[in-house]
Design an enzyme around this catalytic site. Structure first.
Site, mmCIF file in Angstrom:
data_model
loop_
_atom_site.group_PDB
_atom_site.id
_atom_site.type_symbol
_atom_site.label_atom_id
_atom_site.label_comp_id
_atom_site.label_asym_id
_atom_site.label_seq_id
_atom_site.Cartn_x
_atom_site.Cartn_y
_atom_site.Cartn_z
ATOM 1 N N LYS A 13 0.847 -1.223 0.000
ATOM 2 C CA LYS A 13 0.000 0.000 0.000
ATOM 3 C C LYS A 13 0.874 1.262 0.000
ATOM 4 O O LYS A 13 0.646 2.184 -0.780
ATOM 5 C CB LYS A 13 -0.927 0.006 1.231
ATOM 6 C CG LYS A 13 -1.803 -1.235 1.351
ATOM 7 C CD LYS A 13 -2.705 -1.196 2.561
ATOM 8 C CE LYS A 13 -2.001 -1.198 3.902
ATOM 9 N NZ LYS A 13 -1.251 -2.446 4.215
ATOM 10 N N ARG A 88 -9.443 0.858 9.193
ATOM 11 C CA ARG A 88 -9.011 -0.510 9.477
ATOM 12 C C ARG A 88 -10.050 -1.266 10.300
ATOM 13 O O ARG A 88 -9.842 -2.445 10.601
ATOM 14 C CB ARG A 88 -7.728 -0.462 10.300
ATOM 15 C CG ARG A 88 -6.471 -0.757 9.523
ATOM 16 C CD ARG A 88 -5.331 -0.536 10.477
ATOM 17 N NE ARG A 88 -4.175 -1.305 10.167
ATOM 18 C CZ ARG A 88 -3.126 -0.818 9.494
ATOM 19 N NH1 ARG A 88 -3.134 0.404 9.045
ATOM 20 N NH2 ARG A 88 -2.083 -1.575 9.281
ATOM 21 N N ARG A 127 11.899 -5.810 4.320
ATOM 22 C CA ARG A 127 11.695 -4.362 4.197
ATOM 23 C C ARG A 127 12.767 -3.587 4.977
ATOM 24 O O ARG A 127 13.095 -3.924 6.107
ATOM 25 C CB ARG A 127 10.313 -3.970 4.722
ATOM 26 C CG ARG A 127 10.170 -2.450 4.787
ATOM 27 C CD ARG A 127 8.774 -1.962 4.915
ATOM 28 N NE ARG A 127 8.078 -2.501 6.062
ATOM 29 C CZ ARG A 127 6.771 -2.345 6.251
ATOM 30 N NH1 ARG A 127 6.049 -1.697 5.362
ATOM 31 N NH2 ARG A 127 6.192 -2.864 7.317
ATOM 32 N N ARG A 160 11.924 -1.847 10.543
ATOM 33 C CA ARG A 160 10.872 -1.376 11.444
ATOM 34 C C ARG A 160 10.709 -2.323 12.626
ATOM 35 O O ARG A 160 10.768 -3.541 12.461
ATOM 36 C CB ARG A 160 9.543 -1.277 10.667
ATOM 37 C CG ARG A 160 9.133 0.142 10.379
ATOM 38 C CD ARG A 160 7.987 0.246 9.421
ATOM 39 N NE ARG A 160 6.769 -0.442 9.844
ATOM 40 C CZ ARG A 160 5.622 -0.347 9.173
ATOM 41 N NH1 ARG A 160 5.543 0.391 8.079
ATOM 42 N NH2 ARG A 160 4.552 -0.982 9.587
ATOM 43 N N ARG A 171 0.205 -9.037 13.374
ATOM 44 C CA ARG A 171 -0.403 -8.013 12.510
ATOM 45 C C ARG A 171 -1.288 -8.671 11.453
ATOM 46 O O ARG A 171 -2.373 -8.175 11.148
ATOM 47 C CB ARG A 171 0.696 -7.188 11.828
ATOM 48 C CG ARG A 171 1.335 -6.179 12.767
ATOM 49 C CD ARG A 171 2.636 -5.651 12.225
ATOM 50 N NE ARG A 171 2.499 -4.935 10.984
ATOM 51 C CZ ARG A 171 3.509 -4.707 10.149
ATOM 52 N NH1 ARG A 171 4.716 -5.132 10.420
ATOM 53 N NH2 ARG A 171 3.310 -4.026 9.052
HETATM 54 P P1 AP5 Z 1 4.852 -1.622 1.769
HETATM 55 O O1 AP5 Z 1 4.522 -0.782 0.592
HETATM 56 O O2 AP5 Z 1 5.574 -1.005 2.897
HETATM 57 O O3 AP5 Z 1 3.543 -2.404 2.254
HETATM 58 P P2 AP5 Z 1 2.332 -1.895 3.106
HETATM 59 O O4 AP5 Z 1 1.116 -2.561 2.582
HETATM 60 O O5 AP5 Z 1 2.335 -0.404 3.155
HETATM 61 O O6 AP5 Z 1 2.720 -2.546 4.483
HETATM 62 P P3 AP5 Z 1 2.755 -1.948 5.924
HETATM 63 O O7 AP5 Z 1 3.491 -2.979 6.753
HETATM 64 O O8 AP5 Z 1 3.326 -0.569 5.954
HETATM 65 O O9 AP5 Z 1 1.265 -1.916 6.245
HETATM 66 P P4 AP5 Z 1 0.614 -1.941 7.598
HETATM 67 O O10 AP5 Z 1 -0.757 -1.634 7.174
HETATM 68 O O11 AP5 Z 1 0.774 -3.136 8.433
HETATM 69 O O12 AP5 Z 1 1.464 -0.857 8.416
HETATM 70 P P5 AP5 Z 1 1.122 0.603 8.851
HETATM 71 O O13 AP5 Z 1 2.368 1.380 8.844
HETATM 72 O O14 AP5 Z 1 -0.069 1.132 8.116
HETATM 73 O O15 AP5 Z 1 5.704 -2.861 1.204
HETATM 74 C C1 AP5 Z 1 6.263 -3.813 2.077
HETATM 75 C C2 AP5 Z 1 7.610 -4.279 1.507
HETATM 76 O O16 AP5 Z 1 7.434 -4.933 0.247
HETATM 77 C C3 AP5 Z 1 8.591 -3.138 1.224
HETATM 78 O O17 AP5 Z 1 9.868 -3.617 1.531
HETATM 79 C C4 AP5 Z 1 8.462 -2.871 -0.273
HETATM 80 O O18 AP5 Z 1 9.649 -2.373 -0.814
HETATM 81 C C5 AP5 Z 1 8.098 -4.249 -0.825
HETATM 82 N N1 AP5 Z 1 7.126 -4.202 -1.906
HETATM 83 C C6 AP5 Z 1 6.009 -3.424 -1.939
HETATM 84 N N2 AP5 Z 1 5.298 -3.687 -3.069
HETATM 85 C C7 AP5 Z 1 5.970 -4.672 -3.730
HETATM 86 C C8 AP5 Z 1 5.704 -5.389 -4.918
HETATM 87 N N3 AP5 Z 1 4.607 -5.150 -5.647
HETATM 88 N N4 AP5 Z 1 6.576 -6.331 -5.300
HETATM 89 C C9 AP5 Z 1 7.653 -6.588 -4.551
HETATM 90 N N5 AP5 Z 1 7.981 -5.965 -3.409
HETATM 91 C C10 AP5 Z 1 7.128 -5.005 -2.983
HETATM 92 O O19 AP5 Z 1 0.624 0.364 10.364
HETATM 93 C C11 AP5 Z 1 1.527 0.011 11.378
HETATM 94 C C12 AP5 Z 1 0.788 -0.090 12.718
HETATM 95 O O20 AP5 Z 1 0.190 1.175 13.055
HETATM 96 C C13 AP5 Z 1 -0.379 -1.084 12.776
HETATM 97 O O21 AP5 Z 1 0.059 -2.384 13.050
HETATM 98 C C14 AP5 Z 1 -1.218 -0.481 13.920
HETATM 99 O O22 AP5 Z 1 -0.677 -0.780 15.167
HETATM 100 C C15 AP5 Z 1 -1.078 1.010 13.671
HETATM 101 N N6 AP5 Z 1 -2.129 1.558 12.799
HETATM 102 C C16 AP5 Z 1 -1.954 2.075 11.544
HETATM 103 N N7 AP5 Z 1 -3.122 2.485 11.024
HETATM 104 C C17 AP5 Z 1 -4.077 2.211 11.971
HETATM 105 C C18 AP5 Z 1 -5.486 2.382 12.012
HETATM 106 N N8 AP5 Z 1 -6.149 2.878 10.966
HETATM 107 N N9 AP5 Z 1 -6.138 1.979 13.127
HETATM 108 C C19 AP5 Z 1 -5.481 1.467 14.192
HETATM 109 N N10 AP5 Z 1 -4.135 1.274 14.203
HETATM 110 C C20 AP5 Z 1 -3.435 1.630 13.105
#
Ligand code: AP5
Length: 224
Positions: A13, A88, A127, A160, A171
């Site tokens: 994402k 979420r 990552r 991270r 997660r």
């Molecule tokens: P990346 O693009 O970073 O993937 P992502 O889907 O953004 O994954 P995240 O881990 O950031 O999502 P998340 O939703 O768990 O974390 P968030 O920060 O929102 O890609 C991942 C890896 O793959 C990278 O290394 C990239 O280079 C590689 N890659 C990407 N696309 C690729 C492709 N097509 N092919 C090959 N490689 C690829 O949330 C973190 C924490 O915050 C949560 O656990 C929670 O505690 C809290 N939080 C966040 N939002 C909320 C909410 N709305 N409500 C409550 N708690 C929340």
């Protein structure tokens, strides 16, 4: 255009959001990034948020919704936003509907990144992130030009805290329990568009670009 990116951790994402803002100039609102900033700022709230994030649990709805709503009401969000990682939960989705309605806005589309667990785990374990600008890399799939150094900031990349194997496991479980239902929620509203999250990043971006043009959500520039 107001758009939600929905999908499990590691679906890509954040990576697609970066590509989309470069291409279309929309504002990227990542709740994960906002919450990480709040943790850096410290204080009681920062410490509370950190506990949830480091264990892979969701931060309480009211904290996240307040932060998103405030950000969406700033002038630079007027032309549209890409919401990455929000909503979420059902409560967050309903809060978003309400906040948009109150501003006479609406959600135009939801991109659901259908991604296998195996791919998500592989991506998260590889990552690396720039601590300064937040840019994401992958040691194999999307490596920096110089090993472990950010292309833009020239500083070291880090892993991270919540990308440890145990936290990733939780997660993904939390996503299954609390977020997956939103696929049905947005499908019933006719907003859901499923894309293949398992494919290479550029290929996925091209798929999304075609989809958004077909829907008339962005201009169809024939020179592309
Ligand atoms: P990346 O693009 O970073 O993937 P992502 O889907 O953004 O994954 P995240 O881990 O950031 O999502 P998340 O939703 O768990 O974390 P968030 O920060 O929102 O890609 C991942 C890896 O793959 C990278 O290394 C990239 O280079 C590689 N890659 C990407 N696309 C690729 C492709 N097509 N092919 C090959 N490689 C690829 O949330 C973190 C924490 O915050 C949560 O656990 C929670 O505690 C809290 N939080 C966040 N939002 C909320 C909410 N709305 N409500 C409550 N708690 C929340």
């Amino acid at each position: 255009m107001n758009m939600v990116l929905l999908g499990p951790p590691g679906a890509g994402k954040g990576t697609q959001a970066d590509m989309l803002i470069k291409a279309y100039g929309l504002l990227h609102i990542s709740t994960g990034a906002m919450l990480r900033e709040a943790v850096k700022e410290g204080g009681e709230l920062g410490a509370e948020i950190e506990t949830y994030m480091n264990s892979g649990e969701l931060v309480p709805d009211d904290i996240v919704t307040k932060a998103v709503t405030e950000r969406m009401n700033k002038p630079d969000a007027a032309d549209g936003v890409i919401l990455d990682g929000y909503p979420r939960t059902r409560i967050q989705a309903e809060s978003l509907d309400k906040a948009l309605r109150e501003e006479n806005k609406s959600l135009d589309t939801v991109l659901y990144f259908k991604t296998s667990e195996e791919v998500a785990v592989y991506r998260l374990s590889g990552r690396r992130v720039c601590e300064k600008c937040g840019k994401n890399y992958h040691v194999v799939n999307i490596p920096p030009r110089v090993e472990n150094i950010c292309d833009k900031c020239n500083v070291k990349l880090i892993q991270r805290e919540d990308d440890s194997p145990e936290t990733v496991k939780n997660r993904l479980a939390v996503y299954g329990k609390r977020t997956k239902d939103l696929i049905v929620y947005y499908n019933e509203k006719g907003l859901l568009n499923e894309v293949d999250g398992d494919v290479q990043a550029k290929k996925l971006f091209d798929e999304i670009d075609i989809l958004l043009k077909k829907k008339g959500l962005i201009e169809n520039d024939d020179s592309n």
